[in-house]
Each structure stands twice: as structure tokens, then as C-alpha cells.
Design a protein around this motif. Structure first.
Motif, PDB file in Angstrom:
ATOM      1  N   ILE A   1      57.116 -14.349  29.384  1.00 23.81           N
ATOM      2  CA  ILE A   1      55.638 -14.217  29.815  1.00 23.81           C
ATOM      3  C   ILE A   1      54.945 -15.691  29.545  1.00 23.81           C
TER       4      ILE A   1
ATOM      5  N   CYS B   1      55.519 -17.528  32.500  1.00 21.77           N
ATOM      6  CA  CYS B   1      54.911 -16.876  33.764  1.00 21.77           C
ATOM      7  C   CYS B   1      53.456 -16.870  33.749  1.00 21.77           C
TER       8      CYS B   1
ATOM      9  N   LEU C   1      51.333 -16.145  30.899  1.00 22.22           N
ATOM     10  CA  LEU C   1      50.819 -15.298  29.976  1.00 22.22           C
ATOM     11  C   LEU C   1      50.797 -15.902  28.595  1.00 22.22           C
TER      12      LEU C   1
ATOM     13  N   HIS D   1      49.639 -11.085  24.596  1.00 23.93           N
ATOM     14  CA  HIS D   1      49.532 -10.340  25.584  1.00 23.93           C
ATOM     15  C   HIS D   1      50.391  -9.042  25.432  1.00 23.93           C
TER      16      HIS D   1
ATOM     17  N   PHE E   1      44.854  -5.771  32.444  1.00 24.01           N
ATOM     18  CA  PHE E   1      45.129  -7.132  33.092  1.00 24.01           C
ATOM     19  C   PHE E   1      44.464  -6.936  34.458  1.00 24.01           C
ATOM     20  N   SER E   2      44.249  -8.232  34.927  1.00 24.07           N
ATOM     21  CA  SER E   2      43.839  -8.445  36.179  1.00 24.07           C
ATOM     22  C   SER E   2      44.741  -8.091  37.137  1.00 24.07           C
TER      23      SER E   2
ATOM     24  N   GLN F   1      47.467 -11.242  36.724  1.00 18.86           N
ATOM     25  CA  GLN F   1      47.993 -11.128  35.699  1.00 18.86           C
ATOM     26  C   GLN F   1      49.246 -10.148  35.841  1.00 18.86           C
ATOM     27  N   ARG F   2      48.903  -8.860  36.246  1.00 16.93           N
ATOM     28  CA  ARG F   2      50.000  -7.796  36.435  1.00 16.93           C
ATOM     29  C   ARG F   2      51.017  -8.317  37.550  1.00 16.93           C
TER      30      ARG F   2
ATOM     31  N   ARG G   1      52.151 -11.433  37.353  1.00 15.37           N
ATOM     32  CA  ARG G   1      53.009 -12.219  36.265  1.00 15.37           C
ATOM     33  C   ARG G   1      53.666 -11.524  35.553  1.00 15.37           C
ATOM     34  N   ILE G   2      53.327 -10.168  35.164  1.00 15.99           N
ATOM     35  CA  ILE G   2      54.174  -9.094  34.386  1.00 15.99           C
ATOM     36  C   ILE G   2      55.343  -8.915  35.327  1.00 15.99           C
TER      37      ILE G   2
END
Ligand code: SF4
Length: 324
Positions: free
Chosen positions: A142, A145, A147, A151, A159-160, A163-164, A166-167
Motif C-alpha cells: 500500500i 501505491c 497509501l 490505513h 477513503f476517497s 484512495q479506493r 489505490r487499494i
């Protein structure tokens, strides 16, 4: 050199038809030809951008290559192995190396799981490492990516959108894949976030050396990240070329129309927008001859009767059009 790179994914005459059922007995009365006889290859470390209007078969192509959906006919090779000949166990092993990044970062993450559980799920499922090692690898991934380690205990709703996504990317990356199908990975995001995610995807590729099939309905989105670009229309590939060649010398009337809608950053350059008439015809009842003939400004009698051959007109530049 680019041309010396080894081929990672090879697709030959791939078809994916979905049956259309009707009548009292729900018999098959026709087929939706979602992917209709397409061929291409993707080299190691290369990105193929696949573009076309929604419903043209891009996502079906991606999922059929990953064998998430079964093909109707044709062949898909991954590192010279025909993936449709693999047994269940071999396919499970291969899945570690082929990953999918979804379009919608809201619905593709389980809201009841933490980031640690979402990103580490595949390591746990495949019993690749211990619980403590999973935790360390999730943190490392993460961070790569974009984060932060804290997190890891949070849930997707905290998350925005960016950011999601990125997950979602971390979840695909944790298994160190060789090939990723990124299915419209930025189209659900704000424009301001889109370039951040595309830059991240490119940085990760430079660092880790995997290949992408990058699917988008927007030629301006794939321009930055792709090495070559394929344009699909109603399940068929109508043009494919190295990126610079396709953007500078588009040949197929459909590619030209799509490109005319791409904004130019230089205000002194003017480009006339080509507006296509009519809607995309139904893939269950495609037009005869060239499937694009109902919307093409250059249509001739021959176009309505004969299917144009998909052929190489210049080095690595393929087109299906009678005019060429
Ligand atoms: Fe247009 Fe004919 Fe070319 Fe099809 S084959 S794109 S209808 S000119």
C-alpha cells in the motif's frame, strides 16, 4: 529494443458470443457477438490500450483473456501456454500472475473488510505466507501505491475514490503479477484524480516490469500510458498501431472520429470534430459487410456487402477498411 521483447500474451482469432434466448422454451434464438474474431499480442513490459464506445467488447475481451469468462472459439496464450488447455489447478496457479483492476473502486471493495484483509486476501487464499508476513507485505504494497501504513486497519468507506482505487491497485499488485487487465480504472474518478492514478500505474509498471491491457472508452486517457493502441467497434478490431503512429496517422474513419473528440492542449491548433451519425448498432444484429458502414461518412456499396480484411498497411499498423 521494443521489437526484441518477448511476447507475454497472444490472442488468436478470439470470439466470445453470448446466446440470446427467447420463446416459451427459452431456446437460443441468436447470439450477441461481443468479441468477434480478434487477434493481437502484448509484449513483456508493454501496455496495449484498448479503446471504443461502451458495448464494443473491450471488457469482454479482457475477461475472456483472463478466462473469467469462457471463450466461444480462438486461442489465448500466456507465456506460450494455451490458457484454455490448463486444468483447474494450473489455472489457479496462473491466476496469481494475471490480475484485474476494476472500474468502480466503490463496488469492487468489500465494505466489511479492512484494507489489510482486502489487499492480503489473495496471499491468505493461496497460503503464500504467514499472517505476520501478510501484514508486512500489505504495508509495503500500500505504501508503493501511495497509501500510509496506518490505513491498513481502515474500511473502504473511510477513503476517497482515488484512495479506493489505490487499494484496488494494491490488491492486484501484491501477488507480483506479470499481466494486469485494467478495466476503465479511472473513468469513475474525478478528472483531477485521473492523471494521478495513471501516473501511478505507469510508475508501477516501470518499477515492476509487468504488462497491461488498459481498457478505456477515451483515447485521451490511454495516450499517456500505452505503447500501442487498438480500436474496437462492435466486437471487431478496426485499427491497431504503435501509439505515436495511431495518434499522428489514424487511418480508419472510426479512429479519426474518436480522435477528433480528443482535446488539443495547444489553443492555436484547430481540429474539426467529426460527429458520427446514429447510435451503435446492436451486437446481436450487426450490419452486413463493414460493421461501421451505417455510421461511416465514406460508405460505398462494397462496404455494405463485403467484410473488410484486417491487414497490416505499415509496420505494426493494422486496419480493416476497404478505403485503405
Ligand atoms: Fe467506412 Fe467502408 Fe471503411 Fe467501413 S470499409 S470504415 S464503411 S469506408
Amino acid at each position: 529494443m521494443e521489437k526484441d521483447k518477448e511476447i507475454l500474451v497472444k490472442v488468436e482469432n478470439l470470439k466470445k458470443y453470448f446466446p440470446v434466448r427467447g420463446g416459451f422454451f427459452q431456446k437460443t434464438v441468436g447470439y450477441v457477438k461481443a468479441v468477434d474474431n480478434i487477434s493481437f499480442n502484448i509484449k513483456k513490459g508493454e501496455t496495449l490500450g484498448l479503446v471504443g464506445e461502451s458495448g464494443c467488447g473491450k471488457s469482454t475481451t479482457g475477461r475472456t483473456i483472463l478466462r473469467l469468462w469462457n471463450k466461444t472459439s480462438g486461442k489465448v496464450y500466456f507465456k506460450d501456454k494455451d490458457i484454455y488447455k490448463l486444468n483447474k489447478q494450473e489455472l489457479r496457479k496462473l491466476r496469481l500472475k494475471m490480475q484485474l483492476i476494476f472500474q468502480d473502486p466503490y463496488s469492487s471493495l468489500n465494505p466489511r473488510l479492512t484494507v489489510n484483509e482486502i489487499v492480503g486476501e489473495s496471499l491468505k487464499d493461496h497460503k503464500i505466507c504467514s499472517k505476520a508476513e501478510i501484514h508486512d507485505r500489505v504495508i509495503e504494497t500500500i505504501k508503493t501505491c501511495g497509501l500510509a501504513p496506518y490505513h491498513i486497519k481502515r474500511y473502504p468507506h473511510e477513503f476517497s475514490g482515488g484512495q479506493r482505487q489505490r487499494i484496488g491497485i494494491a490488491r492486484a499488485l501484491i501477488l507480483n503479477p506479470d499481466f494486469i487487465v485494467a478495466d476503465e480504472p479511472v473513468s469513475a474518478l474525478d478528472v483531477s484524480i485521473q492523471s494521478q492514478i495513471i501516473n501511478l500505474l505507469q510508475e508501477l509498471q516501470d518499477k515492476m516490469g509487468f504488462s497491461y491491457l488498459f481498457i478505456s472508452h477515451d483515447l485521451s486517457v490511454v495516450k499517456h500510458i500505452s505503447h500501442k493502441v487498438g480500436v474496437m467497434y462492435l466486437g471487431s478490431m478496426v485499427e491497431m498501431a504503435p501509439k505515436d503512429e495511431l495518434y499522428k496517422n489514424p487511418v480508419h474513419p472510426y479512429t479519426k472520429a474518436l480522435l477528433s473528440a480528443v482535446p488539443i492542449p495547444d489553443p492555436t491548433i484547430r481540429r474539426d470534430r467529426i460527429i458520427l451519425k446514429g447510435d451503435l448498432p446492436s451486437p446481436s444484429n450487426p450490419p452486413s459487410g463493414c460493421k461501421f458502414h451505417t455510421r461511416c461518412p465514406y460508405v460505398t456499396k462494397k462496404c455494405k456487402e463485403q467484410i473488410p480484411k484486417y491487414r497490416e498497411i505499415d509496420k505494426d499498423h493494422f486496419v480493416a477498411c476497404h478505403l485503405v
